[in-house]
Design an enzyme around this catalytic site. Sequence first.
Site, PDB file in Angstrom:
ATOM      1  CG  ASP A   2       5.492   3.985   1.752  1.00  0.00           C
ATOM      2  OD1 ASP A   2       5.500   4.663   2.795  1.00  0.00           O
ATOM      3  OD2 ASP A   2       4.487   3.835   1.039  1.00  0.00           O
ATOM      4  CG  PHE A  51      -1.880   1.187   1.208  1.00  0.00           C
ATOM      5  CD1 PHE A  51      -3.129   1.061   0.608  1.00  0.00           C
ATOM      6  CD2 PHE A  51      -1.539   2.418   1.749  1.00  0.00           C
ATOM      7  CE1 PHE A  51      -4.014   2.136   0.551  1.00  0.00           C
ATOM      8  CE2 PHE A  51      -2.415   3.505   1.698  1.00  0.00           C
ATOM      9  CZ  PHE A  51      -3.659   3.354   1.096  1.00  0.00           C
ATOM     10  CB  THR A  77      -0.026  25.636  -2.957  1.00  0.00           C
ATOM     11  OG1 THR A  77      -0.527  25.763  -4.274  1.00  0.00           O
ATOM     12  CG2 THR A  77      -0.248  26.936  -2.189  1.00  0.00           C
ATOM     13  CE  LYS A  90      -0.430   5.818   7.513  1.00  0.00           C
ATOM     14  NZ  LYS A  90      -1.872   5.976   7.528  1.00  0.00           N
TER      15      LYS A  90
END
Length: 432
Positions: free
Chosen positions: A344, A235, A399, A375
């Site tokens: 990851d 994931f 941004t 997280k």
Amino acid sequence: MLLTDSRDIYRQSECIRRQITTARLRSRTSSCLDGSVMASSLISRQFAFSLQKNLRLSAPGNIVSKAAPKTQVEFDYDGPSMKTSVPGPRSEELTKQLGHIQNVGAINFFCNYEESRGNYLVDVDGNRMLDIYTQISSIPIGYTLVNRPALGILPPENFPEKLTESLVSVAPSGMTRVQTMACGSCSNENAYKAMFIWYRYEMFASSGIVSLTSLFVSQSPGCPELSILSFMGGFHGRTMGCLATTHSKAIHKLDVPSFDWPIAPFPRLQYPLEEFTRENAQEEARCLEEVEDLIVKWRQKGKPVAGVVIEPIQAEGGDNHASSDFFRGLRDIARKHGCAFHVDEVQTGGGTTGKMWAHEHWGMEDPADIVSFSKKLLTGGYYHKDEFQADKPYRIFNTWMGDPSKNLILSEVLNVIRRENLLEEVTALGRC
Ligand SMILES: Cc1ncc(COP(=O)(O)O)c(C=O)c1O
């Protein structure tokens, strides 16, 4: 700005309300920005009211019933005032500092947000400028006590220092550079872009652009056919690029088109581990063999694998583990085939495995090229080796580029982890 308790939050809201009122009065005499200021003053009244209402609901009664003490002197500006050229010497100095940590190509100057008010943005050299663009159209009610800077172009003065105190202080081995982002998916998405950009430079010693026309119609060679290898059960997020490497649950992928990128099997270990040593070693060898086959196959297909992405522990897709030998073998394969290696750690980073980064358990000096997080680190982003920094500004950009207030909170979290020896405690508890 670090808000430490509900009393602080209430005080801040009071100050914001007072400044908004001042801005509203001032806007009546403002000629060049009449329309936008009036619109923003209407919004701001609404905003201040609902902010106060919400805080009143959430804070303990005896605190909010008191009039908030005046913590800041109110002031107003009647025009621009320039003291140096822009960027001034202090901005130049800070840009140099930040340049050791991330790409600074898009930075205009560093800002003094405490001194900025209404439509006026003050920089760290004392220049006061009329900000008719509201940063990247991203300052909703003018400069108040609560500002969210567009970090990629107008960071606050303390940004390099706070990054150093927080994220840089826990950088994985071999990485001194960190790019902040907002969420886990956008961290991975941009990390993938960084791997693709790096790969093209490795291949061609340039970005490989041969025709601009191919770029604008999203065709090769400007937009090359490259791929990222991921693992079944993995994931990595729900945005388009990430989703192409996510293979955990059907609901995430249903109805969404994807890329033709290779997917390798993740080892399915049998437990208890000590009873299945041989079987598990065979299973991991099978998966590594498959990885190498897929890398070769995709190269032959004309979609070479620029990067390999993996979680140190598959989390969302089950609680799937592999041995340190497996990860070491995988790292070697990636290196051998010229693929970047992206770990990851959005789910595993931040100390829950007893180390700040789960990949530290592999015991490698050069465990990864890129490590992404979010997280528990409160802000998203990715660490990377020097060569994964994009050569030009705006190639890795959005941004916000993160949120500086999260770095302040993270500094405190890291202090608690250190002060209370939480990593040791996790390790000890994990052994019980
Ligand atoms: C390993 C991993 N990568 C990426 C993500 C995506 O993060 P976000 O939900 O912040 O986009 C998650 C979220 O669960 C994750 O566990």
